[in-house]
Design a protein around this motif. Structure first.
Motif, mmCIF file in Angstrom:
data_model
loop_
_atom_site.group_PDB
_atom_site.id
_atom_site.type_symbol
_atom_site.label_atom_id
_atom_site.label_comp_id
_atom_site.label_asym_id
_atom_site.label_seq_id
_atom_site.Cartn_x
_atom_site.Cartn_y
_atom_site.Cartn_z
ATOM 1 N N TYR A 200 105.266 12.945 -6.472
ATOM 2 C CA TYR A 200 105.257 11.532 -6.096
ATOM 3 C C TYR A 200 104.466 10.670 -7.080
ATOM 4 O O TYR A 200 104.685 9.466 -7.171
ATOM 5 C CB TYR A 200 104.673 11.362 -4.696
ATOM 6 C CG TYR A 200 105.502 12.001 -3.604
ATOM 7 C CD1 TYR A 200 106.516 11.296 -2.957
ATOM 8 C CD2 TYR A 200 105.273 13.312 -3.209
ATOM 9 C CE1 TYR A 200 107.279 11.889 -1.957
ATOM 10 C CE2 TYR A 200 106.034 13.912 -2.220
ATOM 11 C CZ TYR A 200 107.036 13.202 -1.596
ATOM 12 O OH TYR A 200 107.799 13.791 -0.608
ATOM 13 N N PHE A 211 105.490 15.152 6.222
ATOM 14 C CA PHE A 211 106.006 14.029 7.005
ATOM 15 C C PHE A 211 105.650 14.290 8.465
ATOM 16 O O PHE A 211 105.840 15.402 8.965
ATOM 17 C CB PHE A 211 107.523 13.949 6.845
ATOM 18 C CG PHE A 211 108.198 12.936 7.729
ATOM 19 C CD1 PHE A 211 108.129 11.584 7.460
ATOM 20 C CD2 PHE A 211 108.925 13.346 8.844
ATOM 21 C CE1 PHE A 211 108.774 10.652 8.262
ATOM 22 C CE2 PHE A 211 109.570 12.427 9.656
ATOM 23 C CZ PHE A 211 109.488 11.074 9.376
ATOM 24 N N TRP A 218 104.326 9.429 5.934
ATOM 25 C CA TRP A 218 104.287 10.430 4.874
ATOM 26 C C TRP A 218 102.854 10.547 4.386
ATOM 27 O O TRP A 218 102.184 9.537 4.161
ATOM 28 C CB TRP A 218 105.190 10.009 3.711
ATOM 29 C CG TRP A 218 106.638 9.841 4.062
ATOM 30 C CD1 TRP A 218 107.183 8.904 4.900
ATOM 31 C CD2 TRP A 218 107.736 10.613 3.576
ATOM 32 N NE1 TRP A 218 108.543 9.052 4.964
ATOM 33 C CE2 TRP A 218 108.918 10.078 4.166
ATOM 34 C CE3 TRP A 218 107.851 11.686 2.689
ATOM 35 C CZ2 TRP A 218 110.184 10.601 3.895
ATOM 36 C CZ3 TRP A 218 109.099 12.205 2.419
ATOM 37 C CH2 TRP A 218 110.257 11.672 3.018
ATOM 38 N N SER A 230 98.967 7.664 2.372
ATOM 39 C CA SER A 230 100.014 7.760 3.386
ATOM 40 C C SER A 230 100.677 6.406 3.608
ATOM 41 O O SER A 230 100.094 5.362 3.311
ATOM 42 C CB SER A 230 99.437 8.287 4.707
ATOM 43 O OG SER A 230 98.504 7.380 5.248
ATOM 44 N N PRO A 240 113.738 13.643 6.904
ATOM 45 C CA PRO A 240 113.204 13.377 5.571
ATOM 46 C C PRO A 240 113.959 14.177 4.511
ATOM 47 O O PRO A 240 114.250 15.359 4.701
ATOM 48 C CB PRO A 240 111.735 13.812 5.675
ATOM 49 C CG PRO A 240 111.696 14.763 6.818
ATOM 50 C CD PRO A 240 112.758 14.325 7.779
ATOM 51 N N THR A 253 110.507 8.854 -1.553
ATOM 52 C CA THR A 253 110.682 9.154 -0.140
ATOM 53 C C THR A 253 112.090 8.730 0.258
ATOM 54 O O THR A 253 112.613 7.732 -0.234
ATOM 55 C CB THR A 253 109.642 8.417 0.721
ATOM 56 O OG1 THR A 253 109.707 7.013 0.434
ATOM 57 C CG2 THR A 253 108.232 8.918 0.434
#
Length: 291
Positions: A200, A211, A218, A230, A240, A253
């Protein structure tokens, strides 16, 4: 001389066999101990390691079956053991058959060739079966125990997916580093959370993440410093399905809405995308590691 080659300005001078050009491009003539004639690098895309120049590793997008560095919208049809994916490079469809209806999907680039390998985890025997995209052969490996959930990703940043598991009873993550063969472990999350690992932050290493269905949040543990952040994305009933859908080197995401086979992609550079793909009963492949 380990480290990343800087992007030089016009006023700076180059060394180690490099001829500087406008905008920071290198025409690399030779290096310490090794000729490298005729190679050029625009914008500092060479890596200087112990006096030798090498190309920087390219971040591989998860679930990228066609090798264009973008996640492909894809599904697994358990009734017939078929994999179907929408090629982000051409918009065309492709399919193959691998695995059984009771297997868990564990696709990843285990060979480091830039393409995702179809793979399955057989819980009854804690065994991994990997169909190598590089040569069409099959790798078989044992890793995990009863009750573990498979969560392969490139945790060590070597360009290859690592075989890994999530142990929900104790909130533990275990992975076998493809770079060294060593096993590492840490704790993050609780038994009711859904693991959603991915890069990420874009540092080349997968971040441990989960998740939380009860809140739609998240939680992402940064691989750089083990801090976490988050945020919410999705609605009740959504599944997800994270991946790098815009090809920028960062995991996005995303959720799959089974009621109408619609994908909602929260892309880091391209904004929210909405795609319809699949039929009733299909499983979204980018959700493969979410129990």
């Amino acid at each position: 001389v380990g480290g990343i080659a800087p992007v030089y300005s016009e006023q700076q001078t180059a060394s180690v066999g490099g001829v500087l050009t406008r905008g920071g491009s290198y025409s690399l003539l030779d290096t310490v101990g090794q000729p490298f004639a005729g190679q050029t690098s625009s914008g500092g895309n060479y890596n200087l390691q112990s006096g030798f120049w090498t190309n920087l590793l390219t971040a591989h997008a998860p679930f990228d079956f066609d090798g264009d560095s973008k996640t492909d919208v894809s599904i697994f049809r358990p009734t017939v053991g078929e994999w179907w994916y929408l090629k982000s490079s051409t918009g065309g469809n492709a399919a193959l058959q691998f695995g059984q209806s009771t297997d868990k999907l564990v696709p990843g680039d285990f060979t480091g060739d830039g393409k995702t390998d179809p793979a399955v985890f057989r819980p009854s025997v804690a065994t991994w079966f990997i169909s190598r995209s590089s040569d069409g052969g099959t790798t078989i490996a044992s890793f995990g125990a009863s009750g573990d959930q498979p969560v392969p990703a490139d945790y060590d940043g070597d360009g290859k997916a690592d075989i890994a598991i999530w142990r929900p009873t104790v909130g533990e993550w275990w992975y076998s580093k493809s770079s060294t063969g060593q096993t590492a472990a840490l704790q993050f999350g609780s038994s009711t959370d859904k693991p959603v690992p991915g890069d990420y932050t874009g540092d080349g290493k997968a971040d441990i993440a989960f998740f939380r269905p009860s809140t739609g949040f998240w939680f992402i543990l940064r691989s750089e410093d083990n801090s976490f952040f988050s945020f919410p994305f999705g609605a009740a009933g959504d599944i997800p399905a994270p991946g790098d859908y815009d090809g920028d080197g960062k995991t996005d995401t995303a959720v799959f809405r089974p009621s109408n086979s619609t994908w909602f992609l929260n892309q880091t550079t391209a904004g929210v995308g909405i795609v319809t793909f699949g039929i009733t009963g299909d499983q979204p492949v980018p959700n493969a590691f979410v129990p």
